[in-house]
Design an enzyme around this catalytic site. Structure first.
Site, mmCIF file in Angstrom:
data_model
loop_
_atom_site.group_PDB
_atom_site.id
_atom_site.type_symbol
_atom_site.label_atom_id
_atom_site.label_comp_id
_atom_site.label_asym_id
_atom_site.label_seq_id
_atom_site.Cartn_x
_atom_site.Cartn_y
_atom_site.Cartn_z
ATOM 1 N N ASP A 62 -9.611 -3.431 -6.177
ATOM 2 C CA ASP A 62 -8.834 -2.462 -5.411
ATOM 3 C C ASP A 62 -8.784 -1.160 -6.202
ATOM 4 O O ASP A 62 -8.476 -1.178 -7.401
ATOM 5 C CB ASP A 62 -7.422 -3.010 -5.185
ATOM 6 C CG ASP A 62 -6.521 -2.075 -4.397
ATOM 7 O OD1 ASP A 62 -7.015 -1.056 -3.873
ATOM 8 O OD2 ASP A 62 -5.308 -2.359 -4.314
ATOM 9 N N HIS A 86 -7.900 -4.762 -1.586
ATOM 10 C CA HIS A 86 -6.823 -4.081 -0.888
ATOM 11 C C HIS A 86 -6.693 -4.598 0.550
ATOM 12 O O HIS A 86 -7.656 -4.581 1.313
ATOM 13 C CB HIS A 86 -7.074 -2.569 -0.863
ATOM 14 C CG HIS A 86 -5.857 -1.784 -0.499
ATOM 15 N ND1 HIS A 86 -4.904 -1.437 -1.424
ATOM 16 C CD2 HIS A 86 -5.416 -1.293 0.685
ATOM 17 C CE1 HIS A 86 -3.940 -0.762 -0.826
ATOM 18 N NE2 HIS A 86 -4.226 -0.669 0.462
ATOM 19 N N SER A 145 0.837 -1.197 0.000
ATOM 20 C CA SER A 145 0.000 0.000 0.000
ATOM 21 C C SER A 145 0.878 1.255 0.000
ATOM 22 O O SER A 145 1.703 1.416 -0.893
ATOM 23 C CB SER A 145 -0.952 -0.042 1.205
ATOM 24 O OG SER A 145 -1.956 0.923 1.100
#
Length: 390
Positions: free
Chosen positions: A329, A359, A175
């Site tokens: 995502d 995600h 991320s």
């Protein structure tokens, strides 16, 4: 007895208020996502934590960010009897070192892992975190990048002290940790005093804050855990910017005049394969930035925050790369666009796309069967395979 009852009612009130104070976005679970009950569970747990944090901050009892950090750090790390684990400092930066107990006759590969958390959450308390950069808002952006870069340089200079081959160092992040890994890799390309990085591993990375209307943002705007609005909000908080422009950024693409041609070349939705565009996809309207908005959004056009907009001369020198993307995502297309830029410049890319992934799915794979998802376990195995191949 009355005191205990009073305390119980106060605690209950706080929790109930927290649960409802946050405006719960309705979860959109697409048909392609399996293990739906687990996803709903994590979605509502996160919403509850956000609501409780907002409620307590409103009462003046604590800050929203502190509540969220406490909740995330409260997840106990898994133990591993096969590793030596030690907390150290690289310069002034906290790190946690993991070394196999099994002896080896030669030098090993070394992996530097930067955790996610939008520069505001996360720590080395988690089993899989190796490097603890300082967090915003106490330490404003770009302190997080500077700490990660300093830790990388320190480790590469001292790698042999840990039995690591300095020519076989890999940086990795998930991320926003992927953002930091990408930015550090770019900062290292012109260092002549250090060996080149062997590879970079980017796990569903955030790579640009220019266009929040790419196909993946439109397709997955309401898909847990990282909703479109939540992405923009956390990003602005990280940069300490006014949240009043969240809605505006979610609908319109604002490009500085000097970035117009580069946008068409590097970030255009035309560079995304057609199979990743939903039928109802509509490209965002592009507008030139006003002087006021340009100043407000200036950090988002910096490669440290948006590695995808780095110059071609930098991209061409990057090391071998592993990119993991998830179909469900909002950040999926960041990875697809970066993959294309790297390949266009001859950089070897190994791409893993999780068709049932969302995600955070790899993050959860570290916590065993109860909390993990099949897609996350698959992604983790592909990462291990890549490490074993280099």
């Amino acid at each position: 007895m009355e005191l205990i009852l009073a305390i119980f009612l106060v605690v209950l009130t706080v929790f109930v208020a927290g649960a409802f104070y946050y405006e719960h976005p309705k979860a959109e679970i697409p048909p392609g996502l399996t293990e739906r009950k687990k996803i709903y569970f994590f979605h509502y747990i996160l919403n509850f934590c956000l609501g409780l944090a907002k409620f307590l901050e409103k009462l003046g009892l604590t800050s929203e960010v502190y509540v969220l950090r406490t909740a995330m750090d409260g997840i106990p790390p898994l133990k591993d009897n096969h590793l030596f684990i030690k907390d150290l400092r690289f310069e002034k930066i906290k790190v946690r070192i993991y070394q196999p107990k099994i002896p080896t006759t030669g030098q090993r590969r070394g992996v530097l892992y930067f955790h996610g958390g939008v520069g505001q959450f996360g720590s080395i308390r988690k089993k899989f975190k190796q490097q603890e950069y300082r967090l915003a808002p106490e330490y404003p952006y770009p302190t997080q990048f500077e700490d990660c870069l300093a830790a990388t340089i320190h480790f590469m200079r001292t790698a042999e002290d840990y039995g690591v081959d300095p020519t076989c160092v890999i940086i990795c992040g998930d991320s926003s940790g992927g953002t930091l890994a990408a930015a550090v890799a770019q900062a290292m390309v012109n260092r002549e005093d250090l060996p080149k990085l062997r590879a970079q591993i980017l796990i569903y990375p955030f790579l640009q804050g220019v266009d929040f209307n790419l196909p993946s943002y439109q397709q997955n705007k309401g898909v847990p855990i990282l909703l479109k609005e939540r992405t923009i909000t956390f990003g602005l908080k990280y940069l300490n910017k006014d949240l009043s422009i969240v809605e505006e950024l979610s609908k319109t693409v604002y490009i500085p005049e000097d970035l117009q041609l580069k946008y068409q070349k590097w970030l255009s939705p035309d560079n995304i394969p057609e199979e990743f565009k939903p039928r109802d996809y509509k490209p965002g309207k592009i507008h030139l930035l006003s002087e006021e908005l340009h100043e407000l959004a200036k950090p988002t056009f910096d490669p440290v925050f948006s590695p995808l907009v780095a110059e071609d001369t930098v991209i061409a020198q990057l090391p071998e790369t592993f990119i993991l993307t998830c179909e469900f995502d909002v950040l999926r297309d960041d990875g697809l666009l970066y993959k294309k830029r790297l390949e266009d410049h001859g950089v070897k890319v190994t791409w893993c796309h999780l068709e049932e992934g969302f995600h955070g799915t790899v993050f959860l794979a570290f916590y065993g069967r109860m909390l993990s998802f099949r897609s996350g376990v698959k992604g983790l195995r592909r990462i291990v395979d890549f490490l074993n191949s280099i």
